[in-house]
Design a protein around this motif. Structure first.
Motif, PDB file in Angstrom:
ATOM      1  N   TYR A   1     -16.097  20.832 -80.949  1.00  0.00           N
ATOM      2  CA  TYR A   1     -15.604  21.067 -79.585  1.00  0.00           C
ATOM      3  C   TYR A   1     -16.576  22.038 -78.936  1.00  0.00           C
ATOM      4  CZ  TYR A   1     -12.021  19.614 -82.761  1.00  0.00           C
ATOM      5  OH  TYR A   1     -11.365  18.969 -83.766  1.00  0.00           O
TER       6      TYR A   1
ATOM      7  N   ILE B   1     -17.736  24.274 -75.524  1.00  0.00           N
ATOM      8  CA  ILE B   1     -17.396  24.863 -74.228  1.00  0.00           C
ATOM      9  C   ILE B   1     -18.702  25.137 -73.503  1.00  0.00           C
ATOM     10  CG2 ILE B   1     -16.356  26.832 -73.066  1.00  0.00           C
ATOM     11  CD1 ILE B   1     -14.433  27.057 -75.443  1.00  0.00           C
TER      12      ILE B   1
ATOM     13  N   LEU C   1     -15.098  21.320 -71.192  1.00  0.00           N
ATOM     14  CA  LEU C   1     -14.817  21.249 -72.618  1.00  0.00           C
ATOM     15  C   LEU C   1     -15.170  19.844 -73.089  1.00  0.00           C
ATOM     16  CD1 LEU C   1     -13.593  22.146 -75.336  1.00  0.00           C
ATOM     17  CD2 LEU C   1     -11.354  21.441 -74.435  1.00  0.00           C
TER      18      LEU C   1
ATOM     19  N   ILE D   1     -12.367  22.648 -67.718  1.00  0.00           N
ATOM     20  CA  ILE D   1     -11.538  23.733 -68.243  1.00  0.00           C
ATOM     21  C   ILE D   1     -10.585  24.252 -67.169  1.00  0.00           C
ATOM     22  CG2 ILE D   1     -11.617  26.085 -69.200  1.00  0.00           C
ATOM     23  CD1 ILE D   1     -14.242  25.200 -70.616  1.00  0.00           C
TER      24      ILE D   1
ATOM     25  N   ILE E   1      -7.056  22.805 -67.382  1.00  0.00           N
ATOM     26  CA  ILE E   1      -6.200  23.092 -68.543  1.00  0.00           C
ATOM     27  C   ILE E   1      -5.048  23.996 -68.110  1.00  0.00           C
ATOM     28  CG2 ILE E   1      -6.069  24.159 -70.825  1.00  0.00           C
ATOM     29  CD1 ILE E   1      -9.007  23.376 -71.234  1.00  0.00           C
TER      30      ILE E   1
ATOM     31  N   ILE F   1      -4.023  20.680 -76.285  1.00  0.00           N
ATOM     32  CA  ILE F   1      -4.470  21.175 -74.994  1.00  0.00           C
ATOM     33  C   ILE F   1      -3.885  20.271 -73.917  1.00  0.00           C
ATOM     34  CG2 ILE F   1      -6.477  21.561 -73.510  1.00  0.00           C
ATOM     35  CD1 ILE F   1      -8.069  22.145 -76.059  1.00  0.00           C
TER      36      ILE F   1
ATOM     37  N   TYR G   1      -3.737  19.284 -70.036  1.00  0.00           N
ATOM     38  CA  TYR G   1      -4.558  19.403 -68.833  1.00  0.00           C
ATOM     39  C   TYR G   1      -4.130  18.365 -67.808  1.00  0.00           C
ATOM     40  CZ  TYR G   1      -7.256  15.534 -70.865  1.00  0.00           C
ATOM     41  OH  TYR G   1      -7.636  14.328 -71.398  1.00  0.00           O
TER      42      TYR G   1
ATOM     43  N   GLU H   1     -12.240  31.935 -75.516  1.00  0.00           N
ATOM     44  CA  GLU H   1     -13.376  31.435 -74.734  1.00  0.00           C
ATOM     45  C   GLU H   1     -12.898  30.580 -73.565  1.00  0.00           C
ATOM     46  OE1 GLU H   1     -16.789  31.943 -74.801  1.00  0.00           O
ATOM     47  OE2 GLU H   1     -16.239  33.571 -76.156  1.00  0.00           O
ATOM     48  N   LEU H   2     -11.888  29.754 -73.800  1.00  0.00           N
ATOM     49  CA  LEU H   2     -11.326  28.952 -72.705  1.00  0.00           C
ATOM     50  C   LEU H   2     -10.733  29.863 -71.628  1.00  0.00           C
ATOM     51  CD1 LEU H   2      -9.441  26.079 -74.595  1.00  0.00           C
ATOM     52  CD2 LEU H   2     -11.603  25.895 -73.348  1.00  0.00           C
ATOM     53  N   GLN H   3     -10.023  30.899 -72.056  1.00  0.00           N
ATOM     54  CA  GLN H   3      -9.373  31.810 -71.106  1.00  0.00           C
ATOM     55  C   GLN H   3     -10.371  32.659 -70.332  1.00  0.00           C
ATOM     56  OE1 GLN H   3      -6.582  33.606 -73.869  1.00  0.00           O
ATOM     57  NE2 GLN H   3      -4.871  32.471 -72.942  1.00  0.00           N
TER      58      GLN H   3
ATOM     59  N   ASN I   1     -10.971  30.097 -67.604  1.00  0.00           N
ATOM     60  CA  ASN I   1      -9.748  29.846 -66.861  1.00  0.00           C
ATOM     61  C   ASN I   1      -8.651  30.785 -67.359  1.00  0.00           C
ATOM     62  OD1 ASN I   1      -7.440  28.899 -65.622  1.00  0.00           O
ATOM     63  ND2 ASN I   1      -7.604  26.797 -66.381  1.00  0.00           N
TER      64      ASN I   1
END
Length: 138
Positions: A59, A61, A67, A81, A84, A106, A108, A127-129, A132
């Motif tokens: 996966y 980023i 993503l 992202i 999401i 996840i 989205y 990392e996603l947060q 976003n």
């Protein structure tokens, strides 16, 4: 701006090793029976299907806010992202681009979801947060 991706490998649970054990048993049976051509054919066919999934599931980023979910040769999807909504822990055994039963789902857009199994879930979600901050993690 260059597109830079941070890759997170899939966690490999015991479930992914079951096909390998079955392959070894089948191969031993073919070889014990003197059917060497059959052994080679089974090995080639199963390896062609299994090895790309085993070694090419990750996966990524991207710094562009995307993503990418990659599994084997045929599953390669990208999602923004920013779309999401939330991430939840799950142990579903449904088919997914995940090599472990220790998974996250996840969610989205409005009705879409994907189940994955990054090796380090907390770091992956963090990392996603960063991209976003509205992502809810449960």
């Amino acid at each position: 701006m260059l597109n830079h991706e941070r890759k997170f490998p899939s966690k490999r649970g015991f479930v992914i090793y079951i096909p390998l054990i079955i392959l070894i048993i089948v191969e031993a049976g073919y070889i014990a029976g003197g059917r060497y051509i059959g052994a080679v054919l089974v090995l080639v066919v199963v390896s062609a299907m299994f090895l790309p999934v085993f070694f090419n599931t990750y996966y990524a980023i991207s710094n562009t806010g995307t993503l990418r979910v990659k599994c084997g040769m045929f599953f390669n999807t990208k999602l923004p992202i920013g779309s999401i909504i939330k991430v939840e822990n799950t142990r579903t055994v449904l088919s997914a681009p995940a090599l472990s039963t220790d998974r996250i789902e996840i969610f989205y857009n409005k009705f879409d979801s994907v189940v994955i199994s990054p090796k380090n879930i907390a770091e992956f979600v963090a990392e996603l947060q960063k991209i976003n901050p509205d992502i809810r993690y449960q």
